[in-house]
Design a protein around this motif. Structure first.
Motif, PDB file in Angstrom:
ATOM      1  N   ARG A 274       2.363   1.585  -3.662  1.00 35.35           N
ATOM      2  CA  ARG A 274       1.930   1.841  -4.699  1.00 35.35           C
ATOM      3  C   ARG A 274       2.241   3.342  -5.452  1.00 35.35           C
ATOM      4  NH1 ARG A 274      -2.072   0.122  -2.656  1.00 35.35           N
ATOM      5  NH2 ARG A 274      -1.810  -2.357  -3.449  1.00 35.35           N
ATOM      6  N   ALA A 275       2.249   4.131  -5.012  1.00 36.23           N
ATOM      7  CA  ALA A 275       2.210   6.142  -5.321  1.00 36.23           C
ATOM      8  C   ALA A 275       3.502   6.060  -5.505  1.00 36.23           C
ATOM      9  CB  ALA A 275       1.635   6.357  -4.005  1.00 36.23           C
TER      10      ALA A 275
ATOM     11  N   VAL B 188       7.203  -5.153  -9.331  1.00 39.38           N
ATOM     12  CA  VAL B 188       7.568  -4.806 -10.631  1.00 39.38           C
ATOM     13  C   VAL B 188       6.782  -2.975  -9.926  1.00 39.38           C
ATOM     14  CG1 VAL B 188       6.067  -4.417 -12.541  1.00 39.38           C
ATOM     15  CG2 VAL B 188       6.219  -6.662 -11.144  1.00 39.38           C
ATOM     16  N   SER B 189       7.493  -1.866 -10.387  1.00 45.01           N
ATOM     17  CA  SER B 189       7.642  -0.779 -10.222  1.00 45.01           C
ATOM     18  C   SER B 189       8.711   0.257 -11.246  1.00 45.01           C
ATOM     19  CB  SER B 189       8.570  -0.902  -8.448  1.00 45.01           C
ATOM     20  OG  SER B 189      10.117  -1.053  -7.885  1.00 45.01           O
TER      21      SER B 189
ATOM     22  N   GLU C 174       1.040  -1.146  -0.301  1.00 41.77           N
ATOM     23  CA  GLU C 174      -0.561  -0.046   0.013  1.00 41.77           C
ATOM     24  C   GLU C 174       0.844   1.626   0.067  1.00 41.77           C
ATOM     25  OE1 GLU C 174       0.075  -2.508   2.236  1.00 41.77           O
ATOM     26  OE2 GLU C 174      -1.684  -3.646   1.670  1.00 41.77           O
TER      27      GLU C 174
ATOM     28  N   ALA D 280       8.506  -0.068 -14.999  1.00 38.89           N
ATOM     29  CA  ALA D 280       7.448  -0.641 -14.421  1.00 38.89           C
ATOM     30  C   ALA D 280       8.839  -2.491 -15.084  1.00 38.89           C
ATOM     31  CB  ALA D 280       6.943  -1.385 -14.920  1.00 38.89           C
TER      32      ALA D 280
ATOM     33  N   LEU E 202       5.928   3.984  -7.686  1.00 33.04           N
ATOM     34  CA  LEU E 202       4.689   3.540  -9.232  1.00 33.04           C
ATOM     35  C   LEU E 202       5.208   2.004  -8.647  1.00 33.04           C
ATOM     36  CD1 LEU E 202       6.610   6.337 -11.192  1.00 33.04           C
ATOM     37  CD2 LEU E 202       4.631   6.511 -10.438  1.00 33.04           C
ATOM     38  N   CYS E 203       4.221   1.251  -8.017  1.00 34.76           N
ATOM     39  CA  CYS E 203       4.786  -0.184  -7.904  1.00 34.76           C
ATOM     40  C   CYS E 203       3.176  -0.276  -8.168  1.00 34.76           C
ATOM     41  CB  CYS E 203       4.970  -0.272  -5.806  1.00 34.76           C
ATOM     42  SG  CYS E 203       5.444  -1.777  -6.004  1.00 34.76           S
ATOM     43  N   THR E 204       3.535  -1.606  -8.849  1.00 37.45           N
ATOM     44  CA  THR E 204       1.455  -1.872  -9.591  1.00 37.45           C
ATOM     45  C   THR E 204       2.038  -3.527  -8.626  1.00 37.45           C
ATOM     46  OG1 THR E 204       3.012  -3.053 -11.612  1.00 37.45           O
ATOM     47  CG2 THR E 204       2.039  -0.863 -11.413  1.00 37.45           C
ATOM     48  N   GLU E 205       2.850  -3.813  -8.498  1.00 35.48           N
ATOM     49  CA  GLU E 205       2.855  -5.588  -8.209  1.00 35.48           C
ATOM     50  C   GLU E 205       4.007  -5.265  -7.041  1.00 35.48           C
ATOM     51  OE1 GLU E 205       3.481  -8.688 -10.423  1.00 35.48           O
ATOM     52  OE2 GLU E 205       2.521  -7.864 -12.157  1.00 35.48           O
TER      53      GLU E 205
ATOM     54  N   ARG F 192      10.597  -5.175 -13.608  1.00 34.84           N
ATOM     55  CA  ARG F 192      10.085  -6.170 -12.738  1.00 34.84           C
ATOM     56  C   ARG F 192      11.854  -7.081 -11.496  1.00 34.84           C
ATOM     57  NH1 ARG F 192       6.153 -10.140 -11.472  1.00 34.84           N
ATOM     58  NH2 ARG F 192       5.275  -9.169 -12.534  1.00 34.84           N
TER      59      ARG F 192
END
Length: 180
Positions: A44-45, A65-66, A41, A70, A48-51, A72
């Protein structure tokens, strides 16, 4: 925070690698900064972490994944001492901008001084070719972290990256050649 502490440094580490270091001060308790850098959490912002998968213990695995590209990354958690020290391996498979991939160590050290949390961010064993652009990107991401902690609008990564590039002249031109 004094402006000179906001900029990162890049130091050669042997012939092929470098170490990036940032010293930051955030007007928030260490526990709040810790949550922002160690939880899906929180990441995330600003990152820029999507996973994010974090097995929160020494020896646990981390997979992210950031970043704007992005990437990995996978690795092992090397230090987990809430809310003081978090370190992990950042292993990225080869991609066009990193043709040999990366096998770096990321470390975050937090210390409360009674008014602010002092954060030392150290990225070791980044290849020298990657470090030059990476230092600018990390600076932009840490600015986003500060905005997130403050509850402010996060600066656009790409706009901030472009604005910061002039502050980081090519450090490799000033570094001594191998063997000197």
């Amino acid at each position: 925070m004094p402006p000179e502490r906001a900029r990162g440094t890049v130091e050669p580490d042997g012939d092929e690698h470098a170490t990036i270091t940032f010293l930051r001060a955030y007007r928030h308790r260490p526990e709040r900064v810790w949550d922002a850098i160690t939880t899906p959490e929180g990441l995330r912002a600003w990152l820029l972490c999507t996973e994010a998968r974090i097995d929160a213990r020494v020896g646990g695995e981390i997979e992210l994944v950031s970043g704007p590209a992005a990437y990995r990354s996978r690795g092992t958690i090397l230090a987990w001492d809430p809310p003081n020290v978090f370190a992990y391996e950042w292993n990225v498979a080869p991609v066009p901008e990193m043709p040999h991939g990366e096998r770096a160590i990321f470390r975050y050290e937090l210390a409360w001084d009674g008014a602010v949390t002092r954060l030392v961010v150290t990225y070791r064993r980044i290849t020298r070719g990657t470090a030059q652009g990476f230092v600018v990107g990390v600076h932009a991401l840490l600015d986003r972290l500060e905005a997130q902690l403050d509850g402010a609008a996060l600066p656009d990564f790409h706009t901030r990256f472009v604005a910061l590039r002039a502050e980081y002249p090519s450090w490799s031109h000033d570094a001594p050649a191998a063997g000197q």
